[in-house]
Write an enzyme that holds these catalytic residues in place. Structure first.
Site, PDB file in Angstrom:
ATOM      1  N   LYS A 129     -44.540 -54.014  54.244  1.00 52.42           N
ATOM      2  CA  LYS A 129     -45.252 -54.170  52.981  1.00 52.42           C
ATOM      3  C   LYS A 129     -46.248 -55.319  53.062  1.00 52.42           C
ATOM      4  O   LYS A 129     -47.413 -55.177  52.686  1.00 52.42           O
ATOM      5  CB  LYS A 129     -44.271 -54.421  51.834  1.00 52.42           C
ATOM      6  N   ASP A 147     -43.723 -52.029  46.792  1.00 47.21           N
ATOM      7  CA  ASP A 147     -42.708 -53.043  46.479  1.00 47.21           C
ATOM      8  C   ASP A 147     -41.722 -52.440  45.484  1.00 47.21           C
ATOM      9  O   ASP A 147     -41.765 -51.247  45.190  1.00 47.21           O
ATOM     10  CB  ASP A 147     -43.351 -54.319  45.931  1.00 47.21           C
TER      11      ASP A 147
END
Length: 216
Positions: A129, A147
Site C-alpha cells: 500500500k 487501506d
C-alpha cells in the site's frame, strides 16, 4: 424509496455512479499528510501505518528538520530517531525501518527515491500500500492502493467482496478508469474516514446511499 438489492445496477455501472457522486461531494481530494519532497512523502506514509494522519503531521516538522536527507537517516542511530516519533504506534519498529531504509536507498538506489512500486516495496518497512501511494504520487506507476477505509467502502458498496487488499485493488482497477485511480483512491479513503465509518456510518448524509446495498 430505497432500491431493493435485486434492482441495483452492475458493479461497473455502480462504480460510475459512485465516481460521479464523489466528484461532487469531494471535488478536490488531497492527501491528509503534509510533505514537500519525495523523501518526506515516503517517510510520512511509512509513519502513518496504524496511526492517524493528524498525529503524523504533528511530529513530522521536527523530524524532517532533524533528518532532511536520505543520508541523515542512513547515518542515524535508532535511538536518534525514537524521540521524534515516540508518540506514534510501533515507534521502535518504525525508527529501525527508517534507518534501514536510508541505508538501502544509498546503497541500492544511489540516494534517490525509486519510482517503481516494486523497488519501493523492496525497501525496509515499505508495504504494497505504501509503495503504491508513493509511486502514484511521484508519477511512477498507476495504482489504486487499498487501506482499511477503502476496503470497507468497497465491500459495503458491493464493488468487491474480497478481504485481501491486493484483491480489492485489482477489483477497483477493473471498475474505475486508470486516469481516475489517484483521485479515486483519495475520494474513497476520505469518504470512508469521514462518512462511511466503521462503527457508525452516516448513511443519512451519504452521497452514495442510492447505490449502496447496505445503506441504512
Amino acid at each position: 424509496m430505497r432500491q431493493r438489492p435485486s434492482s441495483f445496477p452492475s458493479a461497473r455501472l455502480r462504480a460510475k455512479k459512485v465516481s460521479v457522486a464523489l466528484k461532487k461531494s469531494i471535488p478536490h481530494p488531497q492527501s491528509a499528510l503534509h510533505f514537500e519532497t519525495p523523501l518526506q512523502l515516503l517517510v510520512a506514509v511509512c509513519l502513518s501505518a496504524q496511526c492517524r494522519d493528524e498525529r503524523v503531521n504533528a511530529i513530522t516538522p521536527q523530524l524532517f528538520g532533524r533528518f532532511p536527507s536520505i543520508q541523515s537517516y542512513a547515518e542515524a542511530e535508532v535511538a536518534d530517531i525514537v524521540p521524534y516519533i515516540r508518540s506514534l504506534g510501533l515507534f521502535r519498529n518504525k525508527a529501525q525501518n527508517l534507518v534501514a531504509m536510508g541505508k538501502a536507498l544509498l546503497m541500492q538506489h544511489g540516494g534517490q527515491i525509486p519510482l517503481s512500486r516494486a523497488a519501493l516495496e523492496s525497501l525496509p518497512g515499505v508495504g504494497r500500500k505504501t509503495a503504491g501511494v508513493v509511486s502514484m504520487h511521484l508519477g511512477g506507476e498507476f495504482a489504486f492502493p487499498v487501506d482499511t477505509h477503502i476496503a470497507r467502502v468497497a465491500r459495503r458498496l458491493g464493488l468487491s467482496q474480497h478481504t485481501h487488499p491486493n484483491k480489492i485493488e485489482e477489483a477497483l482497477q477493473k471498475l474505475f478508469p486508470r486516469e481516475e485511480w489517484l483521485e479515486g483512491h483519495h475520494r474513497l479513503l476520505l469518504h470512508g474516514r469521514h462518512v462511511c465509518k466503521a462503527r457508525k456510518p452516516e448513511c443519512g448524509v451519504c452521497s452514495l446511499r442510492l447505490w449502496c446495498p447496505q445503506a441504512g
